[in-house]
Scaffold this active site. Structure first.
Site: not given
Length: 311
Positions: A18, A110, A112, A218
């Site tokens: 990522e 969390r 991202n 995404d």
């Protein structure tokens, strides 16, 4: 229509690759493996990827360089912003200090995606841990702005986020494009001088006849002409989308399903780097899932990315 070429680069197969960030000064692409607990630097000149871990930090949501210090990076670790030191070559990086924390009462959340605007301010959001159930069930994430030069406070920009994901700004810096993966769309917001958002509108909705598609949007980046490049987790594709009309102008196909994010880089900012994931909650994806790819021949250039200001 552009004639493009996709090539796999020498890199480890990430569990959940990522956050690609192109550093112009170092001619390197930094990115992270969220559940591999590692950070990476792809060196353009060497055509080689360097990898490191940080003791005590098994989950890393994003990595961005720090302005004014070529060894310092800010990473998202669970719900904490953490400053680390890394020479870009060693197999380990070291903890420097905790910069800030959000949501101390939400241990199942969390960080991202996180990116930095032209003024050095960090924009980053949280999401519920995937292992805690269907990400579409509950919207427990929040989208924040963090400005270390203005008191170091977290400013809430959006609440009730499913999965805080792709974000990028137009060249003028007065439009922010943002993805909450659970909304299955891309939204545009006006940005004022303080970094606050207003007048949100949907640029593109990926639903088909109102039904959920077989992927979620995404990560995302933008070119100098304002076209968006949206990675699709589960879709094997990066979609080039006209940010004015919402029309899909190109489908860039990748040789793996879980495409996570993209960033323009290279000496001329005309190479699209794409991260992918080998993680699937039912079964692992086969190689080359998790690899880093480059896409050439698109005939466009990206806008420079920025380092975070901490002083």
């Amino acid at each position: 229509m552009s004639s493009y070429k996709v090539e796999q680069l020498p890199s480890p197969l990430s569990v959940l690759g990522e956050g690609p960030h192109w550093d112009v000064e170092r001619q390197s692409l930094y990115y992270n493996d969220i559940y591999g607990g590692s950070i990476h630097r792809y060196d353009y000149a060497e055509n080689k990827t360097y990898n490191a871990t940080i003791e005590g930090f098994p989950v890393i949501g994003f990595i961005v360089p720090v302005k004014g210090n070529d060894r310092h990076f800010l990473i998202g670790t669970f719900r904490t912003l953490t400053l680390i030191d890394w020479d870009g070559r060693s197999e380990t990086a070291t903890f420097v200090r905790t910069v800030g924390e959000v949501e101390p009462d939400m241990p199942d959340n969390r960080f991202n995606d996180g990116k930095v605007d032209s003024k050095g301010r960090l924009y980053a959001g949280t999401m519920r841990l995937e292992a805690k159930g269907d990400i579409f069930e509950m919207r427990l994430g929040t989208f924040y702005r963090y400005d270390a030069t203005d008191g170091g406070q977290f400013v809430t920009l959006k609440k009730s986020i499913g999965v805080s994901n792709g974000l990028c700004w137009n060249a003028a810096g007065d439009r922010l494009y943002y993805i909450d993966s659970c909304d299955l769309d891309v939204k545009e917001h006006q940005v004022d001088g303080n970094g606050d958002l207003s007048n949100g509108r949907v640029v593109v909705d990926f639903r088909v006849d109102g039904e959920r598609p077989p992927f979620v949007p995404d990560g995302m980046t933008i070119d100098t002409e304002g076209s968006l490049y949206v990675a699709t987790f589960g879709g094997s594709t990066v979609y080039k989308v006209n940010s004015t009309t919402g029309k899909v102008e190109l489908e860039i196909k990748l040789p793996c399903e879980q495409v996570t994010s993209a960033a323009f880089g290279g000496p001329n900012l005309d190479i699209l780097y794409v991260t992918t994931s080998a993680k699937e909650f039912k079964s692992p994806q086969p190689a080359p899932a998790g690899a880093l790819f480059k896409v050439t021949g698109l005939g466009v250039k990206g806008t420079p990315m920025h380092s975070v200001a901490l002083d």
